[in-house]
Structure formats: C-alpha cells, structure tokens
Design a protein around this motif. Sequence first.
Motif, PDB file in Angstrom:
ATOM      1  N   ILE A   3       0.860  -1.183   0.000  1.00  0.00           N
ATOM      2  CA  ILE A   3       0.000   0.000   0.000  1.00  0.00           C
ATOM      3  C   ILE A   3       0.899   1.236   0.000  1.00  0.00           C
ATOM      4  O   ILE A   3       1.856   1.308   0.776  1.00  0.00           O
ATOM      5  N   ALA A   4       0.597   2.169  -0.919  1.00  0.00           N
ATOM      6  CA  ALA A   4       1.452   3.347  -1.069  1.00  0.00           C
ATOM      7  C   ALA A   4       1.638   4.035   0.279  1.00  0.00           C
ATOM      8  O   ALA A   4       0.672   4.232   1.023  1.00  0.00           O
ATOM      9  N   GLN A   5       2.861   4.371   0.554  1.00  0.00           N
ATOM     10  CA  GLN A   5       3.183   5.056   1.802  1.00  0.00           C
ATOM     11  C   GLN A   5       2.563   6.450   1.787  1.00  0.00           C
ATOM     12  O   GLN A   5       2.676   7.168   0.809  1.00  0.00           O
ATOM     13  N   GLN A   6       1.881   6.786   2.819  1.00  0.00           N
ATOM     14  CA  GLN A   6       1.251   8.103   2.851  1.00  0.00           C
ATOM     15  C   GLN A   6       1.522   8.767   4.186  1.00  0.00           C
ATOM     16  O   GLN A   6       1.631   8.087   5.202  1.00  0.00           O
ATOM     17  N   SER A   7       1.597  10.080   4.152  1.00  0.00           N
ATOM     18  CA  SER A   7       1.858  10.799   5.386  1.00  0.00           C
ATOM     19  C   SER A   7       0.759  10.506   6.410  1.00  0.00           C
ATOM     20  O   SER A   7      -0.414  10.467   6.073  1.00  0.00           O
ATOM     21  N   THR A   8       1.180  10.275   7.657  1.00  0.00           N
ATOM     22  CA  THR A   8       0.169  10.077   8.697  1.00  0.00           C
ATOM     23  C   THR A   8      -0.124  11.404   9.392  1.00  0.00           C
ATOM     24  O   THR A   8      -0.970  11.476  10.277  1.00  0.00           O
ATOM     25  N   GLU A   9       0.597  12.438   8.973  1.00  0.00           N
ATOM     26  CA  GLU A   9       0.392  13.760   9.572  1.00  0.00           C
ATOM     27  C   GLU A   9      -1.004  14.266   9.218  1.00  0.00           C
ATOM     28  O   GLU A   9      -1.442  14.132   8.073  1.00  0.00           O
ATOM     29  N   LEU A  10      -1.689  14.850  10.173  1.00  0.00           N
ATOM     30  CA  LEU A  10      -3.027  15.365   9.876  1.00  0.00           C
ATOM     31  C   LEU A  10      -2.937  16.661   9.081  1.00  0.00           C
ATOM     32  O   LEU A  10      -1.926  17.357   9.117  1.00  0.00           O
ATOM     33  N   GLY A  11      -4.030  16.962   8.366  1.00  0.00           N
ATOM     34  CA  GLY A  11      -4.065  18.217   7.639  1.00  0.00           C
ATOM     35  C   GLY A  11      -3.434  18.129   6.259  1.00  0.00           C
ATOM     36  O   GLY A  11      -3.031  19.145   5.690  1.00  0.00           O
ATOM     37  N   ARG A  12      -3.347  16.936   5.726  1.00  0.00           N
ATOM     38  CA  ARG A  12      -2.684  16.763   4.431  1.00  0.00           C
ATOM     39  C   ARG A  12      -3.595  16.153   3.375  1.00  0.00           C
ATOM     40  O   ARG A  12      -3.277  16.165   2.190  1.00  0.00           O
ATOM     41  N   PHE A  13      -4.708  15.603   3.802  1.00  0.00           N
ATOM     42  CA  PHE A  13      -5.530  14.783   2.900  1.00  0.00           C
ATOM     43  C   PHE A  13      -6.810  15.557   2.572  1.00  0.00           C
ATOM     44  O   PHE A  13      -7.758  15.574   3.349  1.00  0.00           O
ATOM     45  N   PHE A  14      -6.812  16.175   1.383  1.00  0.00           N
ATOM     46  CA  PHE A  14      -7.925  17.067   1.007  1.00  0.00           C
ATOM     47  C   PHE A  14      -8.706  16.548  -0.196  1.00  0.00           C
ATOM     48  O   PHE A  14      -9.225  17.323  -0.991  1.00  0.00           O
ATOM     49  N   VAL A  15      -8.756  15.238  -0.325  1.00  0.00           N
ATOM     50  CA  VAL A  15      -9.569  14.631  -1.376  1.00  0.00           C
ATOM     51  C   VAL A  15     -11.031  14.801  -0.966  1.00  0.00           C
ATOM     52  O   VAL A  15     -11.339  14.733   0.230  1.00  0.00           O
ATOM     53  N   PRO A  16     -11.935  15.049  -1.930  1.00  0.00           N
ATOM     54  CA  PRO A  16     -13.359  15.220  -1.510  1.00  0.00           C
ATOM     55  C   PRO A  16     -14.055  13.884  -1.220  1.00  0.00           C
ATOM     56  O   PRO A  16     -15.063  13.547  -1.814  1.00  0.00           O
ATOM     57  N   GLY A  17     -13.506  13.147  -0.388  1.00  0.00           N
ATOM     58  CA  GLY A  17     -14.033  11.869   0.065  1.00  0.00           C
ATOM     59  C   GLY A  17     -13.276  10.706  -0.572  1.00  0.00           C
ATOM     60  O   GLY A  17     -13.181  10.677  -1.782  1.00  0.00           O
ATOM     61  N   PRO A  18     -12.769   9.777   0.265  1.00  0.00           N
ATOM     62  CA  PRO A  18     -12.855   9.828   1.718  1.00  0.00           C
ATOM     63  C   PRO A  18     -12.029  10.980   2.278  1.00  0.00           C
ATOM     64  O   PRO A  18     -11.125  11.470   1.617  1.00  0.00           O
ATOM     65  N   THR A  19     -12.375  11.369   3.491  1.00  0.00           N
ATOM     66  CA  THR A  19     -11.677  12.477   4.139  1.00  0.00           C
ATOM     67  C   THR A  19     -10.826  11.939   5.294  1.00  0.00           C
ATOM     68  O   THR A  19     -10.925  10.763   5.648  1.00  0.00           O
ATOM     69  N   GLU A  20     -10.031  12.843   5.840  1.00  0.00           N
ATOM     70  CA  GLU A  20      -9.156  12.446   6.937  1.00  0.00           C
ATOM     71  C   GLU A  20      -9.981  12.011   8.155  1.00  0.00           C
ATOM     72  O   GLU A  20     -10.998  12.645   8.445  1.00  0.00           O
ATOM     73  N   VAL A  21      -9.514  10.973   8.818  1.00  0.00           N
ATOM     74  CA  VAL A  21     -10.211  10.506  10.027  1.00  0.00           C
ATOM     75  C   VAL A  21      -9.262  10.685  11.209  1.00  0.00           C
ATOM     76  O   VAL A  21      -8.102  10.282  11.145  1.00  0.00           O
ATOM     77  N   ARG A  22      -9.749  11.305  12.251  1.00  0.00           N
ATOM     78  CA  ARG A  22      -8.905  11.595  13.421  1.00  0.00           C
ATOM     79  C   ARG A  22      -8.515  10.298  14.139  1.00  0.00           C
ATOM     80  O   ARG A  22      -9.317   9.340  14.179  1.00  0.00           O
ATOM     81  N   PRO A  23      -7.303  10.269  14.710  1.00  0.00           N
ATOM     82  CA  PRO A  23      -6.786   9.023  15.309  1.00  0.00           C
ATOM     83  C   PRO A  23      -7.699   8.415  16.373  1.00  0.00           C
ATOM     84  O   PRO A  23      -7.858   7.204  16.430  1.00  0.00           O
TER      85      PRO A  23
END
Length: 369
Positions: A3-23
């Motif tokens: 699975i592609a490595q992706q930042s786990t930092e919040l505030g980076r994922f601005f795709v219009p769904g799915p959206t970032e989910v808080r830990p």
Amino acid sequence: MQIAQQSTELGRFFVPGPTEVRPHVLEAMTRPMIGHRTPEMQELIAEIQPPLRDMFQTKRPVYVVAASGTGMMEAAVRNAARRRVLSLVNGAFSERFFRIALATGLDADKVEVEWGAAHSPEQLEDALRRDSYDAVTVVHSETSTGVLNPIRELAEVTHAAGDVMILVDSVSGIAGAPVHTDDWSLDVVVTGSQKAIALPPGLGLGVAQPNVLERAKLKRDRGTYFDFIEFEKNIQKNQTPNTPAVSLMYALAAQLATIRDETIERRWQRHAEMAERTYAWVDEMKARGIGLEVLAPEGRRSPTVTAIRLPEGWTGPRLAAAAAERGFRIAPGYGKLRDATFRIGHMGDHTLEELDALLEALDDTLQGA
Ligand code: PLP
C-alpha cells in the motif's frame, strides 16, 4: 500487497471523500466485537440516534446501513418512487441518481444543466408542469463540480406540484452544509460516512419521512437489503435488520461525540469559512496572473468541495501529482472535467490553518517554486 506510503500527519488529505479521520476515531474501531442482537448494541444504537437526528435536523430516526452512499441512493429510489422519476442532473452523481432510477425499472426523465451550474426552482416548476412524476431526485452538493443546489426551494416547488416526493443525495453535504430535513420537508435524505462526517467509508445513512414509508409499503419490488420498512421496524427497537458494521458504528459514536462538542451549527460555519478562504485564495492567485477560476457560480457553491478551473499548461492529474510530492492530497477534476479542473475537499475535521498550509503549497506548486 504494497500500500502506497502516505503521510500520517493530519491536515494533508484534502480529497473530496474519503476524508481524513482523526486518530481517536480510528482507534475506536479496534474495540472488541459485540453481538448485534445484544443489549450492548441496542445501547450503542440508542446513544447515536440523538446526535444523528441533530445532524440531519430531523425528529425521524436515522437509518445506519452497511453500505456506501450509492446504496442509499438506490434505497431512496426503491422505496419512494412509484413509477415516474424526474432527475435533476448537473454532474456525475446526479447522473448516477438518474441511472439508478432506470436500473431499478422506473421511467425516468432528466432536466439537465451544464456541469458547473445549479438547478433553478423555476426550471423544476416548469418540468413538473409539463409532465407528471411521483419523485424528483437531486444532489445537494455535486462533488464532481462543487455546486450546491438550492434544496429548500427545490423541495417547495416539488411539493407544490402535488403528490411528488423529493429524494436528496446529500452525500457531500450532510455535516458540512446546512440541511434541515424536517423544516424543508425533504422526503428522503441520504449520505455516506466518508465525506463531511469524517469517518472511514462503509456506512450509509438516511432519513425517510412517514409518507415515504406509506408508499414503500405498497411497493412490492422494493427489494430486501434496502427495505425502509425493515429499517423502520428495527430502528424502533434500536436494532438493524442485518449484521451492522460494528467497528464503523464504534467510530460513528466516537465521531458524533466530537461533532456534538463542536455543535453542528459551528461545524457548518467552519465549512463555510474554509470555502470562503478557498475562493479568496483563487481570487488572489488570479490577481497575481495565475488564471484559476472557481467553477461554480457565486451563491451556488458547496461549502465542502471546490472545483477550480486550471490555466493553460496544467491539468488536474498533473497538479494533484505535484501536490502529492509536497505531501498533500487533492483530487483532479471528475469525469469530463478531470483535466480542466482540480478539486479541494475542505470538509470533515479540517481547520482553516490546515487549509492555509495546503493553499500555500498549491501556490508554490503553481508558481513553480
Ligand atoms: N453522491 C455524491 C454527491 C458523492 O460525492 C458520492 C461519492 O463521491 C456518491 C454519491 C457515491 O457515494 P459512494 O461512493 O459512497 O457510493
């Protein structure tokens, strides 16, 4: 599978769904299973109903189903439309609603406007005068274009035409854009978990008014899985007809507590502010000679997602790839607007500060810094 490595930092994922989910919400899903015919599950369902009703602004129960948004769109049509459907089409998802009506064996016509435009109550009034229909399908926030339809006015016109129901896809609206299900007399409203509610994908949610249930009872072909009559019977006992997605329900309970703390009104307000900030950024870029343009017309823009036209030399996929190199995820345009636009999903739990960081990165990218 890698699975592609992706930042786990919040505030980076601005795709219009799915959206970032808080830990803490993701963590809630690691709780042990419970049986779904147990008092524990009934307690969980009872606990989530009041905040869900607040989210939909309704006194009716909110059905929670193991399905994606499309499933709930199909449910709306199967239960509420008798024979003839009028679909308001202004983008990819409203076109999907029309196709669902046809695929479930109904007669369906569409009123189509160009992608990027909204529907007007006058146009709907006119279509309902010319022919007779028993249901209108409409998408509240068209995620493919960032257009917000005037649902309240469209509902008024629909009901003025007689025994016609309005079926609303608010998949990218609910929890980000105001929806007053009861006050606006919306017959069915459906959504999915992975947009402004900011949960992982996998839950469909919806409300059906009592008149819809009356119709559904008389429909013999409403199917099994999405049967509102079964949903209703079960929710009255704080149960579900089939095995619910238990882990996602834990996440939902956790997220509803967060939303309750923020309040739904403040959540709507935050979304409006994020959208305004995005438009201001587009204007500023334009003033600096970078030809961006918000696709949706003023007054008809969704507070959760903005589609932005790109200048010559850029495409949606190219900008999305360049943003990814800077650690931010945005989406290219959708369907036929894939190259000409890009989309920012400023929805869910994002803050203005997080959005500012994205806009700054996009600014640098577009200026080739
Ligand atoms: N309607 C709208 C407005 C959407 O944005 C989407 C998904 O992006 C859908 C329907 C379909 O939802 P799902 O992919 O959850 O089936």
